[in-house]
Every structure is written in C-alpha cells, then in structure tokens.
Design an enzyme around this catalytic site. Structure first.
Site, short mmCIF file in Angstrom:
data_model
loop_
_atom_site.label_atom_id
_atom_site.label_comp_id
_atom_site.label_asym_id
_atom_site.label_seq_id
_atom_site.Cartn_x
_atom_site.Cartn_y
_atom_site.Cartn_z
N HIS A 109 0.89 -1.33 -0.11
CA HIS A 109 -0.09 -0.05 -0.13
C HIS A 109 0.97 1.17 0.05
CE1 HIS A 109 -3.36 -2.22 -0.19
NE2 HIS A 109 -3.57 -2.64 1.41
N ARG A 156 -5.51 -6.67 -16.92
CA ARG A 156 -5.30 -8.02 -16.01
C ARG A 156 -6.71 -8.32 -15.43
NH1 ARG A 156 0.51 -5.83 -15.61
NH2 ARG A 156 1.85 -7.70 -16.03
N ARG A 202 -7.65 -8.87 -20.96
CA ARG A 202 -7.32 -10.29 -20.92
C ARG A 202 -7.96 -11.18 -19.89
NH1 ARG A 202 -1.28 -11.16 -18.69
NH2 ARG A 202 -2.08 -10.99 -16.53
N GLU A 259 3.76 -15.81 -24.72
CA GLU A 259 4.54 -16.11 -23.56
C GLU A 259 5.11 -17.45 -23.40
OE1 GLU A 259 2.12 -14.28 -20.35
OE2 GLU A 259 0.33 -15.33 -20.91
N ASN A 266 7.37 -11.10 -19.50
CA ASN A 266 7.62 -11.42 -18.34
C ASN A 266 7.71 -13.05 -18.22
OD1 ASN A 266 7.34 -8.94 -17.84
ND2 ASN A 266 5.27 -8.93 -16.67
N ASP A 267 6.64 -13.64 -18.87
CA ASP A 267 6.57 -15.09 -18.75
C ASP A 267 7.21 -15.70 -19.84
OD1 ASP A 267 5.01 -16.29 -16.62
OD2 ASP A 267 3.38 -15.09 -17.53
N CYS A 273 3.46 -6.43 -24.05
CA CYS A 273 2.86 -5.85 -22.64
C CYS A 273 3.45 -6.22 -21.45
CB CYS A 273 1.31 -6.31 -22.63
SG CYS A 273 1.10 -7.86 -22.70
C1 PEP Z 1 3.71 -11.23 -19.19
O1 PEP Z 1 3.90 -12.46 -18.83
O2 PEP Z 1 4.63 -10.57 -19.68
C2 PEP Z 1 2.40 -10.35 -18.80
C3 PEP Z 1 2.31 -9.31 -19.33
O3 PEP Z 1 1.63 -11.04 -17.95
P1 PEP Z 1 1.78 -11.40 -16.47
O4 PEP Z 1 2.89 -10.33 -15.79
O5 PEP Z 1 0.43 -10.86 -15.93
O6 PEP Z 1 1.99 -12.61 -16.35
MG MG Z 2 2.12 -13.49 -18.26
#
Ligand code: PEP
Ligand code: MG
Length: 585
Positions: A209, A316, A352, A450, A473-474, A521
């Site tokens: 927070h 998300r 998503r 991903e 990210n994934d 993204c």
């Molecule tokens: C990602 O995996 O890059 C992504 C945008 O989704 P999340 O971070 O919510 O897994």
């Molecule tokens: Mg992801």
C-alpha cells in the site's frame, strides 16, 4: 527548531547508506520523522479466569471502534484523496470482521487467558505467517493489511488513536521523510496534505500500500529497507533516491549538493516530460508508435488517460477475482469491463481473460500442482472451468457494445486452445442471444505470446487470430527456465538474452508479414532503457504502466527506427546479450 538542511548543517553522525526497493521515482532531501508502531510497544500478561468475558468484550469493542473509524474515513474522503484510498479503507474495515481475526483472537483470550493485546499480536503473527508463504507477490503483501489493521486496534486498546509521528519534535522547514515499519492506507490518508518529501519503510514490496498510495501521490518511496526504522532518529537528514532505492542518512555536504542538483534535474525532466502528453509518439523517421497502458483495476483507466495512452493494451482481469472468497458475478464483471470501455471513450481496450494459477492463485484454491508455473493455469484453467469462463465471456461480450473491446487469451500453447476459446465465445454469444442481450459482432480476439513454443511455431497463430501481445515476463521465464519470482536466480533473468530477442523478433516479423498487429505488454515495454532495442526489433505497439508512458514516448521521439532495425538485426546473430549502449547513437 532544527537548522535547515544547508551548508551550515552539522553532520550529527557519520553517513550510513542503505538500499531498498525504489517504488516511486524521484529524489527527496529532508529530515526523518519516525512513525511508531503500536505492535512493538504492547504489554503481555495473563488475565484471571473470571475476567475472560470482560477481556473479550474489550477486544470486540476495540474492533468495532477501529472499524467505525475506518468506515468514517472511507465515507468522508477529501476530494483530492487518491482514488484507491476508499477501496483500501473498506478492505481494512472488512478485515476487522474476519472470523480468523475475531474468533481466533477471542479463543486465545478464552483458552490461554492472554490479555487482548497479546492475543491480537499472537493471532496477527499466525495470519502473517500464512500470508508470507503465498507464492503470489500481491497476495503475500496483503499480509501487510492484517498487520496494519491490528496496529489500529492496538492503538484503540491503548487509548491513543493518534498518528504515531511526533511532528512537534521535528520542527523544521525542511521536507519530512516518513520512516516507518509499514504504513497503512488509513495512516497514509492522515499523512496526506503534509509536506512529506518521501516515504521509507522496513517492509513492503512494489505492490504494498505504501507503494500504491505514494505512487498516486507522486511522492518518492523506497520500501523493503529491512531495519531503517531502528537506525534513524527524528530530525536526521536523509537523501532518498526513489529510482535506485538508495537512502543516505546524514550525508556530508558534497553529497547533499550532488543530490540537490539531481533533484532539480529530475524536476525539470518531469516538467519537460509532461509537455509530451499530447505530443504524437512518432520516431525521427516518421514511424507512428502506439503507446497503451496496462491496468489491473477499472479505476486505473483514469491514470491511463491522464498519461495520454492510446488505449488499454492489457487489463489483467484476474485482479477482479483475487483476494476474495467468492467469484465476481457476470453482472459485476460486466460493470467493471464496461466502466473501462466507457472511460476510454472509443480507444481500444484489450481485456485479458482470467490469468490465474501459479503465482496468481484464487483464494480457496487448494490445488497443489508439482510445478504450478507449468500446470493448470490461465487459458488451461478457464477451459477446464467452463462456468467461470462462460460468465467472464458473457460479461466481456456485453461490455463490447460500449466501445472497442478486444479479448486477449493468456498462456496459449496449442492451436486447439484457440479453437476451444472460439467455441466458448460462440456459446457465450448464443446464451446472450437467447436472453435477447446485445453484443458487438466483430470483437477482435488475440493471444499472449508468452510460451516459447508459440513464438517458434507462430504462423498458424498469426493467421487465425486478430492480434498478438508478447508477454515478456513469462516469455523470459519459460525461455531461460528462470522462475520470475525467485530472487536466487534473479541475476539470470535476462531480457537481453539473444534467444528471448529472437523469439520477440520472430513474432513481430510474422505479424508484419500477415498484416496483424503485435504488441509487447510485459515489463520490457515500459522500460525506457530498452525502448530503442524494441523499436529495432520492429515493434510498433507498447503497453505499460501509465507512469512509464511518457518516458517511453520521449525515447520513441528521439529514435530513428530504421537505423535501429539495421543495428539490432546485426546484433541478433551474436551469441551475447545485446549491449544497449551501442543503440544510443
Ligand atoms: C507477461 O507475462 O509478460 C504479462 C504481461 O503477464 P503477467 O505479468 O500478468 O503474467
Ligand atoms: Mg504472463
């Protein structure tokens, strides 16, 4: 009154420097105001058997008083309070009714004859430990909510609900830097309006927070500093660098001067950046780039608009499902999705579908997979739970009449999942037809790239979908076999690894050939240091946290896209990670 932080400032103690997690950028120079923690000062004693009922009553009364206080604050928010504040206060007041808190604490009074304060801190410890082992960062950090409401009740029990910052002891004209173990939303609200230069906490992470509220107040913040609260005293001089997470206590004059210069440069930079809000995101060679925002809650659409986003590139939706014991109904989801679509006034909104499992577990989901990151998550989970998926798809279809809504499927690895998703959408549409409910007939359907498999065998996916969005990210996690949440291997999590870049390049090239839009993204899209590299890979759509948008726009406007494409293409064939410095000139 303390002397001002100036050249005449005596250095009280030798300089100490620390590093935490910088969660809100900016430089602050000011004096420490330590915020006390009621939990650290409670008395523990056993009560007489005869007093058990009275002690339980004392606890219940304190819980009710704390709840009233929070509800009162929530319904009398100042107009300029951050948007998240009302919801945060309501969540805290609801926690005070949670049986795990109320009943279990009373049980400690009854069974062990603990006094109310002792019972409350003991039960708080049990709950905090349960949260601490959660895999998801966001849920783990919600353990802080428990700690914060307990602090509030302890203050009521002690007869003092005053804010535990002794502002009178720190009479100074300098900015005050609040140093706390942790700061609750309610305390953040009371601190608003003060001339606070920064917030520093021992605990917390990027989704705490303190981070959320400090971000909305635009005040630099560093969290997770470990034990800064016990190392500083009221009135100490501090430098805070919210970008690097560096904190310096009682720095010498030459360092103060350097940070004064950086503070001024940062302020100039922000002022200059804000001028870019309405400027087009076009490269020097005239390529138009789409900059969209990632959001997690409907209210964040406002921040996206304020940053001048071209749309929402990633909503998300799982955040509507998390941190609660029940599922959001079709109607609740419809309200949430349509509020974003309406707020964005015709700009595209990419929502998503539920991306749960692994690091984002639903409450009450007790599935124990051997390897959750490779298990029943995201679209796999949705296809296995048609009722949950059906309600979400119906809500999305209904919201589509209010603007340009696009549906994005997470974690696709097989073409049959695309076909199954289309069948689920058709079933949801048929149900709405039967109910006589309207929806748009041409909703774009896209997939997250991903999982490396789909980037490698991308062609059928490009052909059968309307757009793609690369979740770096994934994608990095699965390509390099690095758990994105494991700090032990964090140094190997390398977005610049040539394998990752080639997968991104393959996807962008396939989209270009088929005339289908491809976005990024993941976090890379909002990191202005890699903007040129992504432009060099041919990327034309970026989606990121709204706060990052203007930094990225600035980079776009200074870049020559075609020259970067030549440089990056050459670098892609090398074995080593790309050296970003070579892309600057
Ligand atoms: C990602 O995996 O890059 C992504 C945008 O989704 P999340 O971070 O919510 O897994
Ligand atoms: Mg992801």
């Amino acid at each position: 009154m303390n002397p001002p932080v100036s050249s005449s400032t005596p250095v009280f103690r030798s300089m100490l420097s620390m590093r935490g997690q910088g969660v809100v950028k900016g430089v602050a120079i000011g004096r420490v105001a330590v915020m006390g923690a009621a939990a650290l000062e409670v008395v523990h004693y056993r009560i007489q058997a005869d007093d058990v009922q009275a002690e339980c009553d004392r606890l219940i009364k304190a819980l009710a008083a704390a709840r009233d206080e929070l509800q009162n604050m929530a319904s009398n928010l100042p107009e300029d309070a951050p948007r998240e504040m009302g919801a945060l206060l309501t969540v805290h007041s609801m926690l005070l009714d949670d049986p795990m808190l109320v009943q279990q604490t009373c049980a400690l009074i009854v069974d062990r004859h603990y006094n109310a304060e002792w019972a409350l801190t003991t039960q708080g410890q049990v709950l905090s430990e349960q949260f601490a082992v959660m895999e998801d960062d966001y849920i783990r950090e919600r353990g802080a909510d428990i700690r914060q409401v307990i602090e509030r009740v302890l203050r009521v029990l002690s007869g003092s609900s005053a804010l535990l910052v002794n502002l009178d002891a720190i009479q100074t004209d300098d900015a005050l830097i609040v140093v706390a173990r942790d700061i609750s939303p309610a305390d953040m609200l009371r601190l608003r309006g003060g001339r606070f230069g920064a917030f520093l906490t021992d605990l917390g992470g990027p989704t705490s927070h303190t981070a959320i509220v400090a971000r909305s107040m635009n005040v630099p913040a560093v969290v997770g500093l470990g034990n800064i609260r016990s190392l500083v005293r009221d009135g100490d001089i501090l430098i805070v660098d919210g970008s690097s997470g560096a904190v310096m206590v009682n720095p010498p004059e030459f360092i103060l001067n350097e940070y004064r210069r950086r503070q001024a440069a940062y302020a100039d930079d922000r002022a200059e950046l804000s001028l870019l809000r309405d400027a087009p995101a076009i490269t020097l060679d005239g390529i138009s780039i789409k900059l969209e925002a990632n959001i997690e809650l409907p209210e964040e659409a406002e921040a996206a608009l304020a940053a001048g986003a071209d749309g929402i590139g990633l909503f998300r939706s799982e955040f509507l499902f998390m941190g609660r014991n029940d599922l959001p109904s079709e109607e609740e989801q419809y309200q949430a999705y349509s509020s974003v679509v309406k707020a964005m006034g015709g700009r595209p909104v990419t929502i998503r579908t539920l991306d749960v499992g692994a690091d984002k577990a639903l409450d009450g989901d007790i599935t124990v997979a051997t390897n959750p990151a490779l298990g029943l998550r995201a679209i796999r989970y949705c296809l296995a739970n048609p009722e949950i998926f059906g309600a979400q798809l119906r809500a999305l279809l209904r919201a589509s009449v209010h603007g340009e809504l696009r549906i994005l499927i997470p974690m696709i690895s097989h073409m049959h999942e695309v076909r199954a998703t289309r069948l689920s959408i058709a079933a949801a549409a048929a149900e709405l037809d039967a109910r006589g409910v309207e929806y748009a007939k041409n909703i774009a359907l896209g997939a997250m790239v991903e999982i490396p498999a789909i980037a490698i065998a991308i062609e059928p996916f490009v052909d059968s979908l309307d757009f793609l969005s690369i979740g770096t990210n994934d994608l990095i996690q699965y390509t390099l076999a690095i758990d994105r949440g494991d700090s032990e291997v964090a140094d190997l999590y390398d977005p610049m690894h040539p394998a990752v870049l080639r997968l991104i390049a393959r996807t962008i090239n396939a989209g270009e050939r088929a005339g289908k839009p491809v976005a990024v993204c993941g976090e890379m899209a909002g990191d202005a240091r890699v903007t040129r590299m992504l432009l060099g890979l041919g990327l034309k759509e970026f989606s990121m946290h709204p706060q990052q948008l203007l930094d990225v726009k600035k980079e776009v406007r200074l870049a020559h896209s075609n020259a970067l494409r030549v440089k990056v293409a050459a670098a892609l064939n090398r074995a080593e990670s790309i050296d970003l410095a070579t892309l600057i000139t």
